[in-house]
Design a protein around this motif. Structure first.
Motif, mmCIF file in Angstrom:
data_model
loop_
_atom_site.group_PDB
_atom_site.id
_atom_site.type_symbol
_atom_site.label_atom_id
_atom_site.label_comp_id
_atom_site.label_asym_id
_atom_site.label_seq_id
_atom_site.Cartn_x
_atom_site.Cartn_y
_atom_site.Cartn_z
ATOM 1 N N UNK A 80 0.829 -1.204 0.000
ATOM 2 C CA UNK A 80 0.000 0.000 0.000
ATOM 3 C C UNK A 80 0.862 1.252 0.000
ATOM 4 N N UNK A 81 0.500 2.217 -0.830
ATOM 5 C CA UNK A 81 1.170 3.515 -0.795
ATOM 6 C C UNK A 81 0.839 4.230 0.510
ATOM 7 N N UNK A 82 -0.390 4.056 0.993
ATOM 8 C CA UNK A 82 -0.855 4.657 2.242
ATOM 9 C C UNK A 82 -1.494 3.534 3.070
ATOM 10 N N UNK A 83 -0.722 2.880 3.956
ATOM 11 C CA UNK A 83 -1.248 1.736 4.715
ATOM 12 C C UNK A 83 -2.516 2.045 5.512
ATOM 13 N N UNK A 84 -2.617 3.239 6.076
ATOM 14 C CA UNK A 84 -3.817 3.572 6.849
ATOM 15 C C UNK A 84 -5.049 3.655 5.945
ATOM 16 N N UNK A 85 -4.882 4.255 4.776
ATOM 17 C CA UNK A 85 -5.986 4.356 3.814
ATOM 18 C C UNK A 85 -6.406 2.964 3.349
ATOM 19 N N UNK A 86 -5.426 2.098 3.055
ATOM 20 C CA UNK A 86 -5.733 0.739 2.596
ATOM 21 C C UNK A 86 -6.459 -0.057 3.686
#
Length: 121
Positions: free
Chosen positions: A11-17
């Motif tokens: 994920x580029x943005x783990x929290x978003x994923x």
């Protein structure tokens, strides 16, 4: 017969994923206590299936990677190379989990192999 036992989502943005997978599939994420930013993903307990993990995307990492349990990482690394595959990241320890290698098949698909070994350091 070796089987897929784990998946990894880059994920580029783990929290978003994590938010996406929680909201869509109700998956649960828990920070792994290892040496890297990695979250274990629990996909459920009622149906057959596997759990996995999610981490920050590494350079060149594309798509979800499946990891296959093998009885000997050395033996299977050799078989992969002999049959036209490639070892991308050679045998490395995952602390108190086992030995891991990142591989590519003859079609350019990435996958991992793991030999479980709690003494790995």
């Amino acid at each position: 017969m070796p089987r897929i036992s784990h998946f990894d989502i880059p994920a580029d943005d783990p929290q978003r994923a994590q938010k996406f997978y929680k909201q869509v599939f109700n998956w649960k994420f828990e920070k792994w206590d290892g040496s890297m930013d990695y979250w274990m993903a629990t996909t459920g307990t009622e149906e057959p299936g596997i759990n996995g993990g999610l981490s920050k995307r590494m350079l060149g990492q594309i798509g979800i990677t499946n990891t296959i349990n093998v009885p000997s990482i050395d033996k299977y690394s050799k078989k992969i190379s002999e049959k036209g595959g490639q070892i991308i990241i050679p045998k490395m320890p995952i602390l108190k989990v086992g030995w891991f290698a990142q591989c590519m098949d003859t079609e350019g698909n990435m996958f991992g192999i793991i030999e479980m070994d709690e003494t790995a350091e």
